[in-house]
Design a protein around this motif. Structure first.
Motif, PDB file in Angstrom:
ATOM      1  N   TYR A 117      34.064 -16.093 -64.415  1.00 51.28           N
ATOM      2  CA  TYR A 117      34.177 -16.351 -62.977  1.00 51.28           C
ATOM      3  C   TYR A 117      32.794 -16.467 -62.342  1.00 51.28           C
ATOM      4  O   TYR A 117      32.539 -17.382 -61.561  1.00 51.28           O
ATOM      5  CB  TYR A 117      34.979 -15.226 -62.317  1.00 51.28           C
ATOM      6  CG  TYR A 117      35.037 -15.332 -60.817  1.00 51.28           C
ATOM      7  CD1 TYR A 117      35.903 -16.231 -60.203  1.00 51.28           C
ATOM      8  CD2 TYR A 117      34.234 -14.533 -60.008  1.00 51.28           C
ATOM      9  CE1 TYR A 117      35.965 -16.326 -58.824  1.00 51.28           C
ATOM     10  CE2 TYR A 117      34.293 -14.625 -58.629  1.00 51.28           C
ATOM     11  CZ  TYR A 117      35.155 -15.515 -58.044  1.00 51.28           C
ATOM     12  OH  TYR A 117      35.203 -15.618 -56.671  1.00 51.28           O
ATOM     13  N   MET A 118      31.908 -15.544 -62.689  1.00 45.66           N
ATOM     14  CA  MET A 118      30.563 -15.555 -62.108  1.00 45.66           C
ATOM     15  C   MET A 118      29.813 -16.836 -62.500  1.00 45.66           C
ATOM     16  O   MET A 118      29.074 -17.393 -61.703  1.00 45.66           O
ATOM     17  CB  MET A 118      29.787 -14.304 -62.532  1.00 45.66           C
ATOM     18  CG  MET A 118      30.410 -13.009 -62.024  1.00 45.66           C
ATOM     19  SD  MET A 118      30.574 -12.927 -60.244  1.00 45.66           S
ATOM     20  CE  MET A 118      29.058 -12.108 -59.818  1.00 45.66           C
ATOM     21  N   GLU A 119      30.023 -17.300 -63.722  1.00 43.70           N
ATOM     22  CA  GLU A 119      29.376 -18.544 -64.153  1.00 43.70           C
ATOM     23  C   GLU A 119      29.949 -19.746 -63.406  1.00 43.70           C
ATOM     24  O   GLU A 119      29.215 -20.674 -63.065  1.00 43.70           O
ATOM     25  CB  GLU A 119      29.535 -18.724 -65.666  1.00 43.70           C
ATOM     26  CG  GLU A 119      28.664 -17.764 -66.469  1.00 43.70           C
ATOM     27  CD  GLU A 119      28.773 -18.024 -67.953  1.00 43.70           C
ATOM     28  OE1 GLU A 119      28.659 -19.196 -68.365  1.00 43.70           O
ATOM     29  OE2 GLU A 119      28.957 -17.046 -68.708  1.00 43.70           O
ATOM     30  N   MET A 120      31.251 -19.726 -63.162  1.00 40.95           N
ATOM     31  CA  MET A 120      31.881 -20.837 -62.441  1.00 40.95           C
ATOM     32  C   MET A 120      31.373 -20.936 -61.006  1.00 40.95           C
ATOM     33  O   MET A 120      31.401 -22.013 -60.408  1.00 40.95           O
ATOM     34  CB  MET A 120      33.405 -20.667 -62.431  1.00 40.95           C
ATOM     35  CG  MET A 120      34.041 -20.782 -63.800  1.00 40.95           C
ATOM     36  SD  MET A 120      34.113 -22.454 -64.416  1.00 40.95           S
ATOM     37  CE  MET A 120      35.557 -23.043 -63.582  1.00 40.95           C
ATOM     38  N   LEU A 121      30.889 -19.828 -60.443  1.00 44.98           N
ATOM     39  CA  LEU A 121      30.338 -19.850 -59.084  1.00 44.98           C
ATOM     40  C   LEU A 121      29.080 -20.717 -58.996  1.00 44.98           C
ATOM     41  O   LEU A 121      28.634 -21.039 -57.901  1.00 44.98           O
ATOM     42  CB  LEU A 121      30.027 -18.429 -58.609  1.00 44.98           C
ATOM     43  CG  LEU A 121      31.234 -17.532 -58.364  1.00 44.98           C
ATOM     44  CD1 LEU A 121      30.780 -16.124 -57.976  1.00 44.98           C
ATOM     45  CD2 LEU A 121      32.157 -18.112 -57.304  1.00 44.98           C
ATOM     46  N   GLY A 122      28.537 -21.098 -60.138  1.00 49.91           N
ATOM     47  CA  GLY A 122      27.372 -21.970 -60.166  1.00 49.91           C
ATOM     48  C   GLY A 122      27.706 -23.431 -59.875  1.00 49.91           C
ATOM     49  O   GLY A 122      26.811 -24.269 -59.803  1.00 49.91           O
ATOM     50  N   TRP A 123      28.993 -23.715 -59.693  1.00 52.94           N
ATOM     51  CA  TRP A 123      29.443 -25.081 -59.468  1.00 52.94           C
ATOM     52  C   TRP A 123      30.305 -25.153 -58.221  1.00 52.94           C
ATOM     53  O   TRP A 123      31.056 -24.231 -57.921  1.00 52.94           O
ATOM     54  CB  TRP A 123      30.270 -25.575 -60.662  1.00 52.94           C
ATOM     55  CG  TRP A 123      29.470 -25.673 -61.919  1.00 52.94           C
ATOM     56  CD1 TRP A 123      29.171 -24.654 -62.780  1.00 52.94           C
ATOM     57  CD2 TRP A 123      28.842 -26.834 -62.447  1.00 52.94           C
ATOM     58  NE1 TRP A 123      28.407 -25.118 -63.822  1.00 52.94           N
ATOM     59  CE2 TRP A 123      28.190 -26.455 -63.643  1.00 52.94           C
ATOM     60  CE3 TRP A 123      28.783 -28.173 -62.041  1.00 52.94           C
ATOM     61  CZ2 TRP A 123      27.489 -27.363 -64.422  1.00 52.94           C
ATOM     62  CZ3 TRP A 123      28.083 -29.077 -62.823  1.00 52.94           C
ATOM     63  CH2 TRP A 123      27.439 -28.677 -63.996  1.00 52.94           C
ATOM     64  N   SER A 124      30.205 -26.251 -57.499  1.00 58.72           N
ATOM     65  CA  SER A 124      31.130 -26.554 -56.407  1.00 58.72           C
ATOM     66  C   SER A 124      32.173 -27.474 -57.014  1.00 58.72           C
ATOM     67  O   SER A 124      31.851 -28.590 -57.440  1.00 58.72           O
ATOM     68  CB  SER A 124      30.408 -27.248 -55.251  1.00 58.72           C
ATOM     69  OG  SER A 124      29.450 -26.381 -54.696  1.00 58.72           O
ATOM     70  N   ILE A 125      33.416 -26.990 -57.080  1.00 60.43           N
ATOM     71  CA  ILE A 125      34.465 -27.717 -57.788  1.00 60.43           C
ATOM     72  C   ILE A 125      35.568 -28.100 -56.800  1.00 60.43           C
ATOM     73  O   ILE A 125      36.065 -27.261 -56.050  1.00 60.43           O
ATOM     74  CB  ILE A 125      35.040 -26.878 -58.941  1.00 60.43           C
ATOM     75  CG1 ILE A 125      33.901 -26.382 -59.845  1.00 60.43           C
ATOM     76  CG2 ILE A 125      36.057 -27.692 -59.734  1.00 60.43           C
ATOM     77  CD1 ILE A 125      34.345 -25.401 -60.909  1.00 60.43           C
ATOM     78  N   PHE A 126      35.923 -29.368 -56.823  1.00 63.45           N
ATOM     79  CA  PHE A 126      36.905 -29.924 -55.898  1.00 63.45           C
ATOM     80  C   PHE A 126      38.014 -30.628 -56.659  1.00 63.45           C
ATOM     81  O   PHE A 126      37.792 -31.132 -57.760  1.00 63.45           O
ATOM     82  CB  PHE A 126      36.252 -30.934 -54.951  1.00 63.45           C
ATOM     83  CG  PHE A 126      35.127 -30.373 -54.150  1.00 63.45           C
ATOM     84  CD1 PHE A 126      35.365 -29.780 -52.919  1.00 63.45           C
ATOM     85  CD2 PHE A 126      33.819 -30.421 -54.622  1.00 63.45           C
ATOM     86  CE1 PHE A 126      34.332 -29.247 -52.174  1.00 63.45           C
ATOM     87  CE2 PHE A 126      32.778 -29.891 -53.876  1.00 63.45           C
ATOM     88  CZ  PHE A 126      33.032 -29.297 -52.660  1.00 63.45           C
ATOM     89  N   VAL A 127      39.184 -30.707 -56.034  1.00 59.58           N
ATOM     90  CA  VAL A 127      40.281 -31.524 -56.556  1.00 59.58           C
ATOM     91  C   VAL A 127      40.774 -32.425 -55.432  1.00 59.58           C
ATOM     92  O   VAL A 127      40.752 -32.042 -54.258  1.00 59.58           O
ATOM     93  CB  VAL A 127      41.427 -30.674 -57.132  1.00 59.58           C
ATOM     94  CG1 VAL A 127      41.001 -29.977 -58.404  1.00 59.58           C
ATOM     95  CG2 VAL A 127      41.955 -29.679 -56.118  1.00 59.58           C
ATOM     96  N   THR A 128      41.197 -33.618 -55.809  1.00 63.39           N
ATOM     97  CA  THR A 128      41.639 -34.604 -54.825  1.00 63.39           C
ATOM     98  C   THR A 128      42.504 -35.646 -55.507  1.00 63.39           C
ATOM     99  O   THR A 128      42.525 -35.746 -56.743  1.00 63.39           O
ATOM    100  CB  THR A 128      40.422 -35.284 -54.149  1.00 63.39           C
ATOM    101  OG1 THR A 128      40.884 -36.108 -53.080  1.00 63.39           O
ATOM    102  CG2 THR A 128      39.613 -36.116 -55.125  1.00 63.39           C
ATOM    103  N   ASN A 129      43.199 -36.418 -54.706  1.00 61.20           N
ATOM    104  CA  ASN A 129      43.892 -37.597 -55.218  1.00 61.20           C
ATOM    105  C   ASN A 129      43.239 -38.875 -54.675  1.00 61.20           C
ATOM    106  O   ASN A 129      43.794 -39.951 -54.783  1.00 61.20           O
ATOM    107  CB  ASN A 129      45.394 -37.561 -54.883  1.00 61.20           C
ATOM    108  CG  ASN A 129      45.687 -37.560 -53.392  1.00 61.20           C
ATOM    109  OD1 ASN A 129      44.894 -37.074 -52.585  1.00 61.20           O
ATOM    110  ND2 ASN A 129      46.832 -38.091 -53.023  1.00 61.20           N
ATOM    111  N   VAL A 130      42.043 -38.731 -54.124  1.00 62.05           N
ATOM    112  CA  VAL A 130      41.256 -39.883 -53.672  1.00 62.05           C
ATOM    113  C   VAL A 130      40.447 -40.384 -54.870  1.00 62.05           C
ATOM    114  O   VAL A 130      39.735 -39.608 -55.504  1.00 62.05           O
ATOM    115  CB  VAL A 130      40.310 -39.494 -52.507  1.00 62.05           C
ATOM    116  CG1 VAL A 130      39.433 -40.674 -52.119  1.00 62.05           C
ATOM    117  CG2 VAL A 130      41.109 -38.999 -51.311  1.00 62.05           C
ATOM    118  N   GLY A 131      40.558 -41.654 -55.164  1.00 60.58           N
ATOM    119  CA  GLY A 131      39.925 -42.221 -56.347  1.00 60.58           C
ATOM    120  C   GLY A 131      38.411 -42.356 -56.247  1.00 60.58           C
ATOM    121  O   GLY A 131      37.842 -42.348 -55.159  1.00 60.58           O
ATOM    122  N   ASP A 132      37.775 -42.496 -57.400  1.00 58.20           N
ATOM    123  CA  ASP A 132      36.315 -42.638 -57.441  1.00 58.20           C
ATOM    124  C   ASP A 132      35.842 -43.976 -56.889  1.00 58.20           C
ATOM    125  O   ASP A 132      34.671 -44.149 -56.585  1.00 58.20           O
ATOM    126  CB  ASP A 132      35.765 -42.395 -58.846  1.00 58.20           C
ATOM    127  CG  ASP A 132      36.347 -43.328 -59.896  1.00 58.20           C
ATOM    128  OD1 ASP A 132      37.127 -44.244 -59.551  1.00 58.20           O
ATOM    129  OD2 ASP A 132      36.017 -43.137 -61.080  1.00 58.20           O
TER     130      ASP A 132
END
Length: 194
Positions: free
Chosen positions: A144-159
């Motif tokens: 968990y502490m390592e994952m805090l090093g990343w800003s992680i998002f989810v979406t259904n908006v395409g690249d």
């Protein structure tokens, strides 16, 4: 509070106990969605069933990724070790992950997952906050502490619509609601109301 960003209008307001969980309100938005609306959510409203209903309405969502939700490769169905993938990416000198995944063991919601390496000062602040968190349900494992090093998002908006940098800029609009709450807390003297 539901805020419509284009007009700046409040479209829903309800006062509840601080004990009420945000997730119980996650579905409230579905009844008022129009085609191609964008719903920006914080972690408290990140409910997979609500995301699915938003998609079924022909609308879009953008949310922070909630730690602990399983993600799967849409082609193989195999679970993805997100931390392992992020460590590998960082080892390669890359700072952005942008992939399609299925989210949730049962829900298997097809989403785009974007992870961006956070600046060191943000990471330190997140980790300090996590270390001070006394909530018994909080998971403060090493992973968990390592994952805090990343800003992680989810979406259904395409690249083809948003690059990761644009996605983060759009998510920044969610802070409008936090600013409103801060103003209310500091100016309305809520303690006297109750």
């Amino acid at each position: 509070l539901r805020l419509e960003l284009l007009s700046g209008k409040y479209t829903y307001l309800e006062l509840q106990s601080y004990r009420d969980n945000d997730q119980k309100f996650a579905y409230h938005i579905v009844g008022c969605l129009r085609l191609a609306d964008l719903v920006i959510r914080d972690l408290g409203y990140g409910v997979l069933g609500a995301f699915r209903l938003i998609m079924e309405q022909g609308a879009f969502f953008l949310s922070r990724f909630r730690y602990g939700i399983c993600v799967y490769d849409p082609k193989t169905g195999q679970e993805i070790s997100l931390l392992k993938k992020l460590k590998s990416l960082r080892h390669e000198g890359r700072s952005v992950l942008d992939i399609e995944v299925l989210m949730g063991k049962e829900e298997q919601l097809p989403v785009r997952l974007v992870a961006v390496l956070a600046p060191p000062q943000v990471v330190q602040s997140r980790r300090r906050k996590a270390e001070k968190d006394r909530n018994k349900k909080a998971n403060h494992s090493q992973e968990y502490m390592e994952m805090l090093g990343w800003s992680i998002f989810v979406t259904n908006v395409g690249d083809e619509v948003w690059a990761p940098k644009q996605m983060m800029e759009v998510y920044g609009y969610r802070w409008h609601i936090e600013i409103i709450f801060k103003c209310w807390k500091s100016r309305f003297d809520f303690a006297k109301l109750f």
